[in-house]
Motif scaffolding. Structure first.
Motif, short mmCIF file in Angstrom:
data_model
loop_
_atom_site.label_atom_id
_atom_site.label_comp_id
_atom_site.label_asym_id
_atom_site.label_seq_id
_atom_site.Cartn_x
_atom_site.Cartn_y
_atom_site.Cartn_z
N THR A 39 0.82 -1.21 0.00
CA THR A 39 0.00 0.00 0.00
C THR A 39 0.85 1.26 0.00
O THR A 39 0.43 2.30 -0.50
N GLY A 40 2.06 1.17 0.53
CA GLY A 40 2.95 2.32 0.49
C GLY A 40 3.27 2.70 -0.94
O GLY A 40 3.38 3.88 -1.29
N ALA A 41 3.43 1.69 -1.80
CA ALA A 41 3.70 1.94 -3.21
C ALA A 41 2.53 2.65 -3.87
O ALA A 41 2.71 3.46 -4.79
N MET A 42 1.31 2.37 -3.39
CA MET A 42 0.14 3.02 -3.96
C MET A 42 0.16 4.52 -3.65
O MET A 42 -0.14 5.35 -4.52
N PHE A 43 0.52 4.87 -2.42
CA PHE A 43 0.62 6.29 -2.06
C PHE A 43 1.78 6.95 -2.81
O PHE A 43 1.68 8.12 -3.21
N ARG A 44 2.86 6.21 -2.99
CA ARG A 44 3.98 6.75 -3.76
C ARG A 44 3.57 6.99 -5.21
O ARG A 44 3.99 7.97 -5.84
N ALA A 45 2.76 6.10 -5.75
CA ALA A 45 2.31 6.25 -7.13
C ALA A 45 1.43 7.50 -7.28
O ALA A 45 1.54 8.24 -8.27
N VAL A 46 0.57 7.74 -6.31
CA VAL A 46 -0.25 8.96 -6.34
C VAL A 46 0.65 10.18 -6.27
O VAL A 46 0.43 11.18 -6.98
N SER A 71 -6.93 15.89 -9.63
CA SER A 71 -6.03 15.04 -10.42
C SER A 71 -6.33 13.56 -10.28
O SER A 71 -5.82 12.74 -11.05
N LEU A 72 -7.14 13.19 -9.29
CA LEU A 72 -7.39 11.78 -9.02
C LEU A 72 -8.37 11.14 -9.99
O LEU A 72 -8.48 9.91 -10.04
N GLY A 73 -9.03 11.96 -10.80
CA GLY A 73 -10.05 11.43 -11.70
C GLY A 73 -9.51 10.54 -12.80
O GLY A 73 -10.23 9.67 -13.31
N ASP A 74 -8.26 10.77 -13.19
CA ASP A 74 -7.71 9.97 -14.30
C ASP A 74 -6.53 9.12 -13.88
O ASP A 74 -5.64 8.85 -14.67
N ILE A 75 -6.53 8.68 -12.62
CA ILE A 75 -5.43 7.85 -12.13
C ILE A 75 -5.86 6.40 -12.00
O ILE A 75 -7.00 6.10 -11.63
N SER A 76 -4.96 5.50 -12.34
CA SER A 76 -5.20 4.07 -12.11
C SER A 76 -3.92 3.45 -11.56
O SER A 76 -2.82 3.76 -12.04
N ILE A 77 -4.07 2.64 -10.53
CA ILE A 77 -2.92 2.01 -9.89
C ILE A 77 -3.16 0.51 -9.81
O ILE A 77 -4.23 0.08 -9.39
N ASP A 78 -2.17 -0.26 -10.19
CA ASP A 78 -2.29 -1.72 -10.12
C ASP A 78 -0.89 -2.28 -9.91
O ASP A 78 0.08 -1.54 -9.81
N PHE A 79 -0.82 -3.61 -9.83
CA PHE A 79 0.45 -4.28 -9.64
C PHE A 79 0.64 -5.34 -10.72
O PHE A 79 -0.30 -6.07 -11.05
N ASN A 80 1.84 -5.41 -11.26
CA ASN A 80 2.15 -6.42 -12.26
C ASN A 80 2.09 -7.79 -11.59
O ASN A 80 2.80 -8.04 -10.62
N GLU A 82 3.22 -10.58 -12.46
CA GLU A 82 4.41 -11.40 -12.64
C GLU A 82 5.55 -11.02 -11.71
O GLU A 82 6.22 -11.87 -11.15
N ASN A 83 5.78 -9.70 -11.54
CA ASN A 83 6.91 -9.28 -10.70
C ASN A 83 6.52 -8.38 -9.53
O ASN A 83 7.38 -7.97 -8.74
N GLY A 84 5.22 -8.06 -9.41
CA GLY A 84 4.76 -7.25 -8.30
C GLY A 84 5.06 -5.77 -8.43
O GLY A 84 4.77 -4.99 -7.51
N HIS A 85 5.62 -5.34 -9.55
CA HIS A 85 5.95 -3.92 -9.73
C HIS A 85 4.69 -3.06 -9.79
O HIS A 85 3.63 -3.50 -10.25
N THR A 86 4.83 -1.83 -9.32
CA THR A 86 3.71 -0.89 -9.30
C THR A 86 3.47 -0.32 -10.69
O THR A 86 4.41 0.10 -11.38
N LEU A 87 2.20 -0.30 -11.08
CA LEU A 87 1.81 0.24 -12.38
C LEU A 87 0.97 1.50 -12.17
O LEU A 87 -0.05 1.46 -11.49
N LEU A 88 1.42 2.60 -12.73
CA LEU A 88 0.68 3.86 -12.68
C LEU A 88 0.15 4.14 -14.07
O LEU A 88 0.92 4.34 -15.01
N CYS A 89 -1.18 4.10 -14.20
CA CYS A 89 -1.83 4.28 -15.51
C CYS A 89 -1.22 3.33 -16.53
O CYS A 89 -0.97 3.71 -17.70
N GLY A 90 -0.94 2.11 -16.10
CA GLY A 90 -0.44 1.07 -16.98
C GLY A 90 1.06 1.06 -17.17
O GLY A 90 1.59 0.14 -17.79
#
Length: 241
Positions: A39-46, A71-80, A82-90
């Motif tokens: 979840t820390g990575a999610m806040f870092r991504a924002v 700015s939050l209207g067009d943000i998407s956060i997910d995790f890969n 395969e490797n767990g890396h953080t994805l910001l808007c893909g």
């Protein structure tokens, strides 16, 4: 309920910045076959998202809460997966979000209620089916207060700063120990004193000070906590239930 469902739990790991909880949580998830959520990575991504939007002043001036909310209207956060890396808007942003520039701004972004509400909904959805190891600042107190296993990890500020210094210099970043120590102490202050979801141990959390523990030692301790928690779950009287 199947035996697997009976043994499905949520592991909530909270603690101070740079205390090694992510390393521990990743290892535990891999060892147990659970999903790891940073979840820390999610806040870092924002935080990175707001930087890319140009919301911060050139002198480091904080953006307005209103601008962050917009700015939050067009943000998407997910995790890969395969490797767990953080994805910001893909896009894979794992390296970018770990740098000092993001680290120096993330505590402010994490105090904004709209950011916390957005990520809280996502985090609860990710853990809805259990079988997750989730680490952060308020997992056991706010996100999953009913988690079966809660651990609060800490270490002295000097030890945490040294670990962070070694991590960044190994990546080739030019940073000073004093700068990192100040950042660690400042994040502790902001995280612990914020009005929304302050950093604190849950009442039923297990306290783990890993100042003098090796990675292998802390991993074994966490695994023992996990198995002890499974053993404490009351077995079903009717196997077919």
């Amino acid at each position: 309920m199947t035996n697997r469902q009976q043994n499905d739990i949520i592991v909530a790991i909270d603690g101070h910045s740079s205390c090694g909880k992510s390393t521990m949580a990743k290892w535990l998830a891999k060892e147990t076959g659970y999903r790891y959520i940073d979840t820390g990575a999610m806040f870092r991504a924002v935080t990175l998202h707001t930087m890319r939007k140009g919301l911060w002043g050139t002198d480091g001036t904080e953006p307005t809460i209103s601008d962050v909310e917009k700015s939050l209207g067009d943000i998407s956060i997910d995790f890969n997966p395969e490797n767990g890396h953080t994805l910001l808007c893909g896009q894979d942003v794992e390296q970018e979000i770990r740098g000092m520039e993001v680290s120096s701004k993330v505590s402010f972004i994490s105090t904004i209620p709209a950011v916390r509400t957005l990520l809280l909904e996502q985090q609860r959805a990710m853990g809805a089916q259990k079988r997750v190891v989730m680490d952060g600042r308020d997992i056991g107190t706010v996100v999953f207060p009913n988690a079966e296993l809660k651990v609060f990890v800490t270490a002295s500020a000097d030890v945490r700063a040294e670990r962070r210094f070694n991590e960044l210099t190994a990546k080739g970043e030019k940073v000073s120990f004093e700068e990192i120590l100040h950042n660690v102490q400042e994040r502790d202050r902001i995280d612990s004193s914020r009005a929304v979801a302050p950093l604190k141990p849950a009442e039923d959390a297990i306290m783990l000070d890993n100042s003098d523990l090796s990675i292998d030692e802390q991993n074994e301790i966490m695994l023992s906590y996990f198995h002890d928690t499974l053993k404490k779950k009351v077995p079903l009287t009717d196997p077919s239930a």
